[in-house]
Design an enzyme around this catalytic site. Structure first.
Site, short mmCIF file in Angstrom:
data_model
loop_
_atom_site.label_atom_id
_atom_site.label_comp_id
_atom_site.label_asym_id
_atom_site.label_seq_id
_atom_site.Cartn_x
_atom_site.Cartn_y
_atom_site.Cartn_z
N SER A 52 3.37 -2.01 10.39
CA SER A 52 4.83 -2.11 10.59
C SER A 52 5.39 -3.48 10.23
O SER A 52 6.29 -3.98 10.90
CB SER A 52 5.19 -1.71 12.02
OG SER A 52 4.83 -0.36 12.27
N GLY A 81 2.50 2.48 10.81
CA GLY A 81 3.47 3.56 10.68
C GLY A 81 4.15 3.94 11.98
O GLY A 81 4.81 4.99 12.06
N GLU A 128 -7.00 4.90 7.70
CA GLU A 128 -6.78 6.32 7.37
C GLU A 128 -8.01 6.90 6.68
O GLU A 128 -8.36 8.07 6.89
CB GLU A 128 -5.52 6.46 6.49
CG GLU A 128 -4.27 6.19 7.32
CD GLU A 128 -3.12 5.55 6.55
OE1 GLU A 128 -3.12 5.55 5.31
OE2 GLU A 128 -2.20 5.04 7.23
N HIS A 185 -9.53 1.32 4.73
CA HIS A 185 -8.28 1.54 5.47
C HIS A 185 -8.56 2.50 6.63
O HIS A 185 -9.38 3.42 6.50
CB HIS A 185 -7.22 2.12 4.54
CG HIS A 185 -5.85 2.07 5.15
ND1 HIS A 185 -5.46 2.97 6.10
CD2 HIS A 185 -4.84 1.20 5.00
CE1 HIS A 185 -4.22 2.66 6.50
NE2 HIS A 185 -3.82 1.59 5.83
N GLU A 209 -5.53 -4.64 10.41
CA GLU A 209 -4.47 -3.66 10.64
C GLU A 209 -4.75 -2.91 11.94
O GLU A 209 -5.54 -1.95 11.94
CB GLU A 209 -4.42 -2.66 9.49
CG GLU A 209 -4.16 -3.28 8.13
CD GLU A 209 -3.58 -2.27 7.14
OE1 GLU A 209 -2.50 -2.56 6.61
OE2 GLU A 209 -4.17 -1.21 6.94
N ASN A 262 0.87 -1.18 0.00
CA ASN A 262 0.00 0.00 0.00
C ASN A 262 0.91 1.23 0.00
O ASN A 262 1.46 1.59 1.04
CB ASN A 262 -0.91 -0.02 1.24
CG ASN A 262 -1.81 1.21 1.29
OD1 ASN A 262 -1.84 2.00 0.35
ND2 ASN A 262 -2.54 1.36 2.39
N LYS A 272 0.08 4.20 -0.37
CA LYS A 272 -0.61 5.38 0.17
C LYS A 272 -0.33 6.59 -0.75
O LYS A 272 -0.21 6.38 -1.96
CB LYS A 272 -0.19 5.63 1.62
CG LYS A 272 -0.34 4.35 2.48
CD LYS A 272 -0.19 4.58 3.95
CE LYS A 272 -0.34 3.25 4.70
NZ LYS A 272 -0.26 3.38 6.14
#
Ligand code: 13P
Length: 252
Positions: free
Chosen positions: A214, A174, A98, A96, A168, A9, A11
């Site tokens: 991660s 991250g 985000e 996701h 996730e 991904n 992003k």
């Protein structure tokens, strides 16, 4: 046998030229995949055609990172499933964290996106996962179960089998803080049991559940060795060719 999948991904990272270079470098490693293994690159919309052109020779796939929950119309700036389909894209990440956090995407909205994707013959990569506060309270199982229930459980068993799930945990995205193999295996097994309860064990056993948060070259193999972890959805480490190559090699 369910697929073992290394999914990138990207992003909102990399220029077009950097993306080309990254794909060239990864493809140059010439990794031979086993029949049960798959590699998918989730790239920004403007790079999908370029990426597809590069990876198809290796039988890898590309994925969009999002789509809209309406078929077409006056939705300036959005991208529909039909548009993705018309350029040959076969996968799409949805839900996701985000997007849930910054763009207010709800479980209901994701269920609509799922229907459009499945209707168009695309494979959804459905993301779920809990924030740190929920993990600290110890209620992560209930939290992710609700995400599955509200977005997926209206589907038929045949449609459910077409989905890839990515678990996730938001606290691992991250942050450099990876879930331990025990934490990953425990919740992946729980997610599979939730699917089994609703759709039966045979259906649940066919669904790939990826871990994201991660994943690195140094921990991928160990995470992927867990019985219910069927690969990874990788952010940061997918932007470095040597790292993503190692991650692909970590697949079972
Ligand atoms: P990182 O691998 O950078 O933690 O990101 C994970 C992720 O969000 C993949 O979708």
């Amino acid at each position: 046998m369910r697929k073992q999948i290394a999914a990138a991904n990207w992003k909102m990272n990399l220029t077009y030229q950097q993306g080309e270079q990254l794909l060239d470098d990864i493809l140059a490693a010439n990794i031979e995949l086993k029949d049960n293994q798959e590699v998918i690159f989730g790239v920004p919309f403007p790079y999908l055609t370029m990426a597809e052109g590069k990876v198809k020779a290796k039988n890898y796939h590309v994925s969009a990172q999002n789509c809209y929950n309406q078929k077409s119309g006056a939705y300036t700036g959005e991208v529909s499933v039909e548009m993705l389909k018309s350029i040959g894209v076969k996968h799409c990440i949805i839900g996701h964290s985000e997007r849930r956090e910054y763009f207010g995407e709800s479980n209901l909205m994701l269920s609509e996106k799922l229907d459009l994707l499945l209707g168009g013959g695309l494979t959804p990569i459905f993301c779920c996962g809990e924030p740190l506060s929920i993990r600290e309270a110890g209620t992560q199982n209930e939290y992710v179960e609700k995400q599955l229930e509200e977005s997926l459980f209206h589907l038929s068993a045949d449609d459910l089998k077409k989905i890839i799930i990515a678990y996730e945990p938001i606290w691992a995205i991250g942050t450099g803080k990876t879930a331990t193999t025990e934490q990953a295996q425990e919740i992946h097994a729980y997610l599979r049991s939730v699917l089994a309860k609703k759709y039966g064990q045979e259906v649940a056993d066919e669904i790939s559940i990826l871990y994201g948060g991660s994943v690195k070259a140094t921990n991928a193999k160990e995470l992927f060795s867990c019985a219910d972890v069927d690969g990874g959805l990788v952010g940061g480490a997918s932007l470095v060719a040597a790292d993503f190559v190692e991650i692909i090699k970590g697949l079972n």
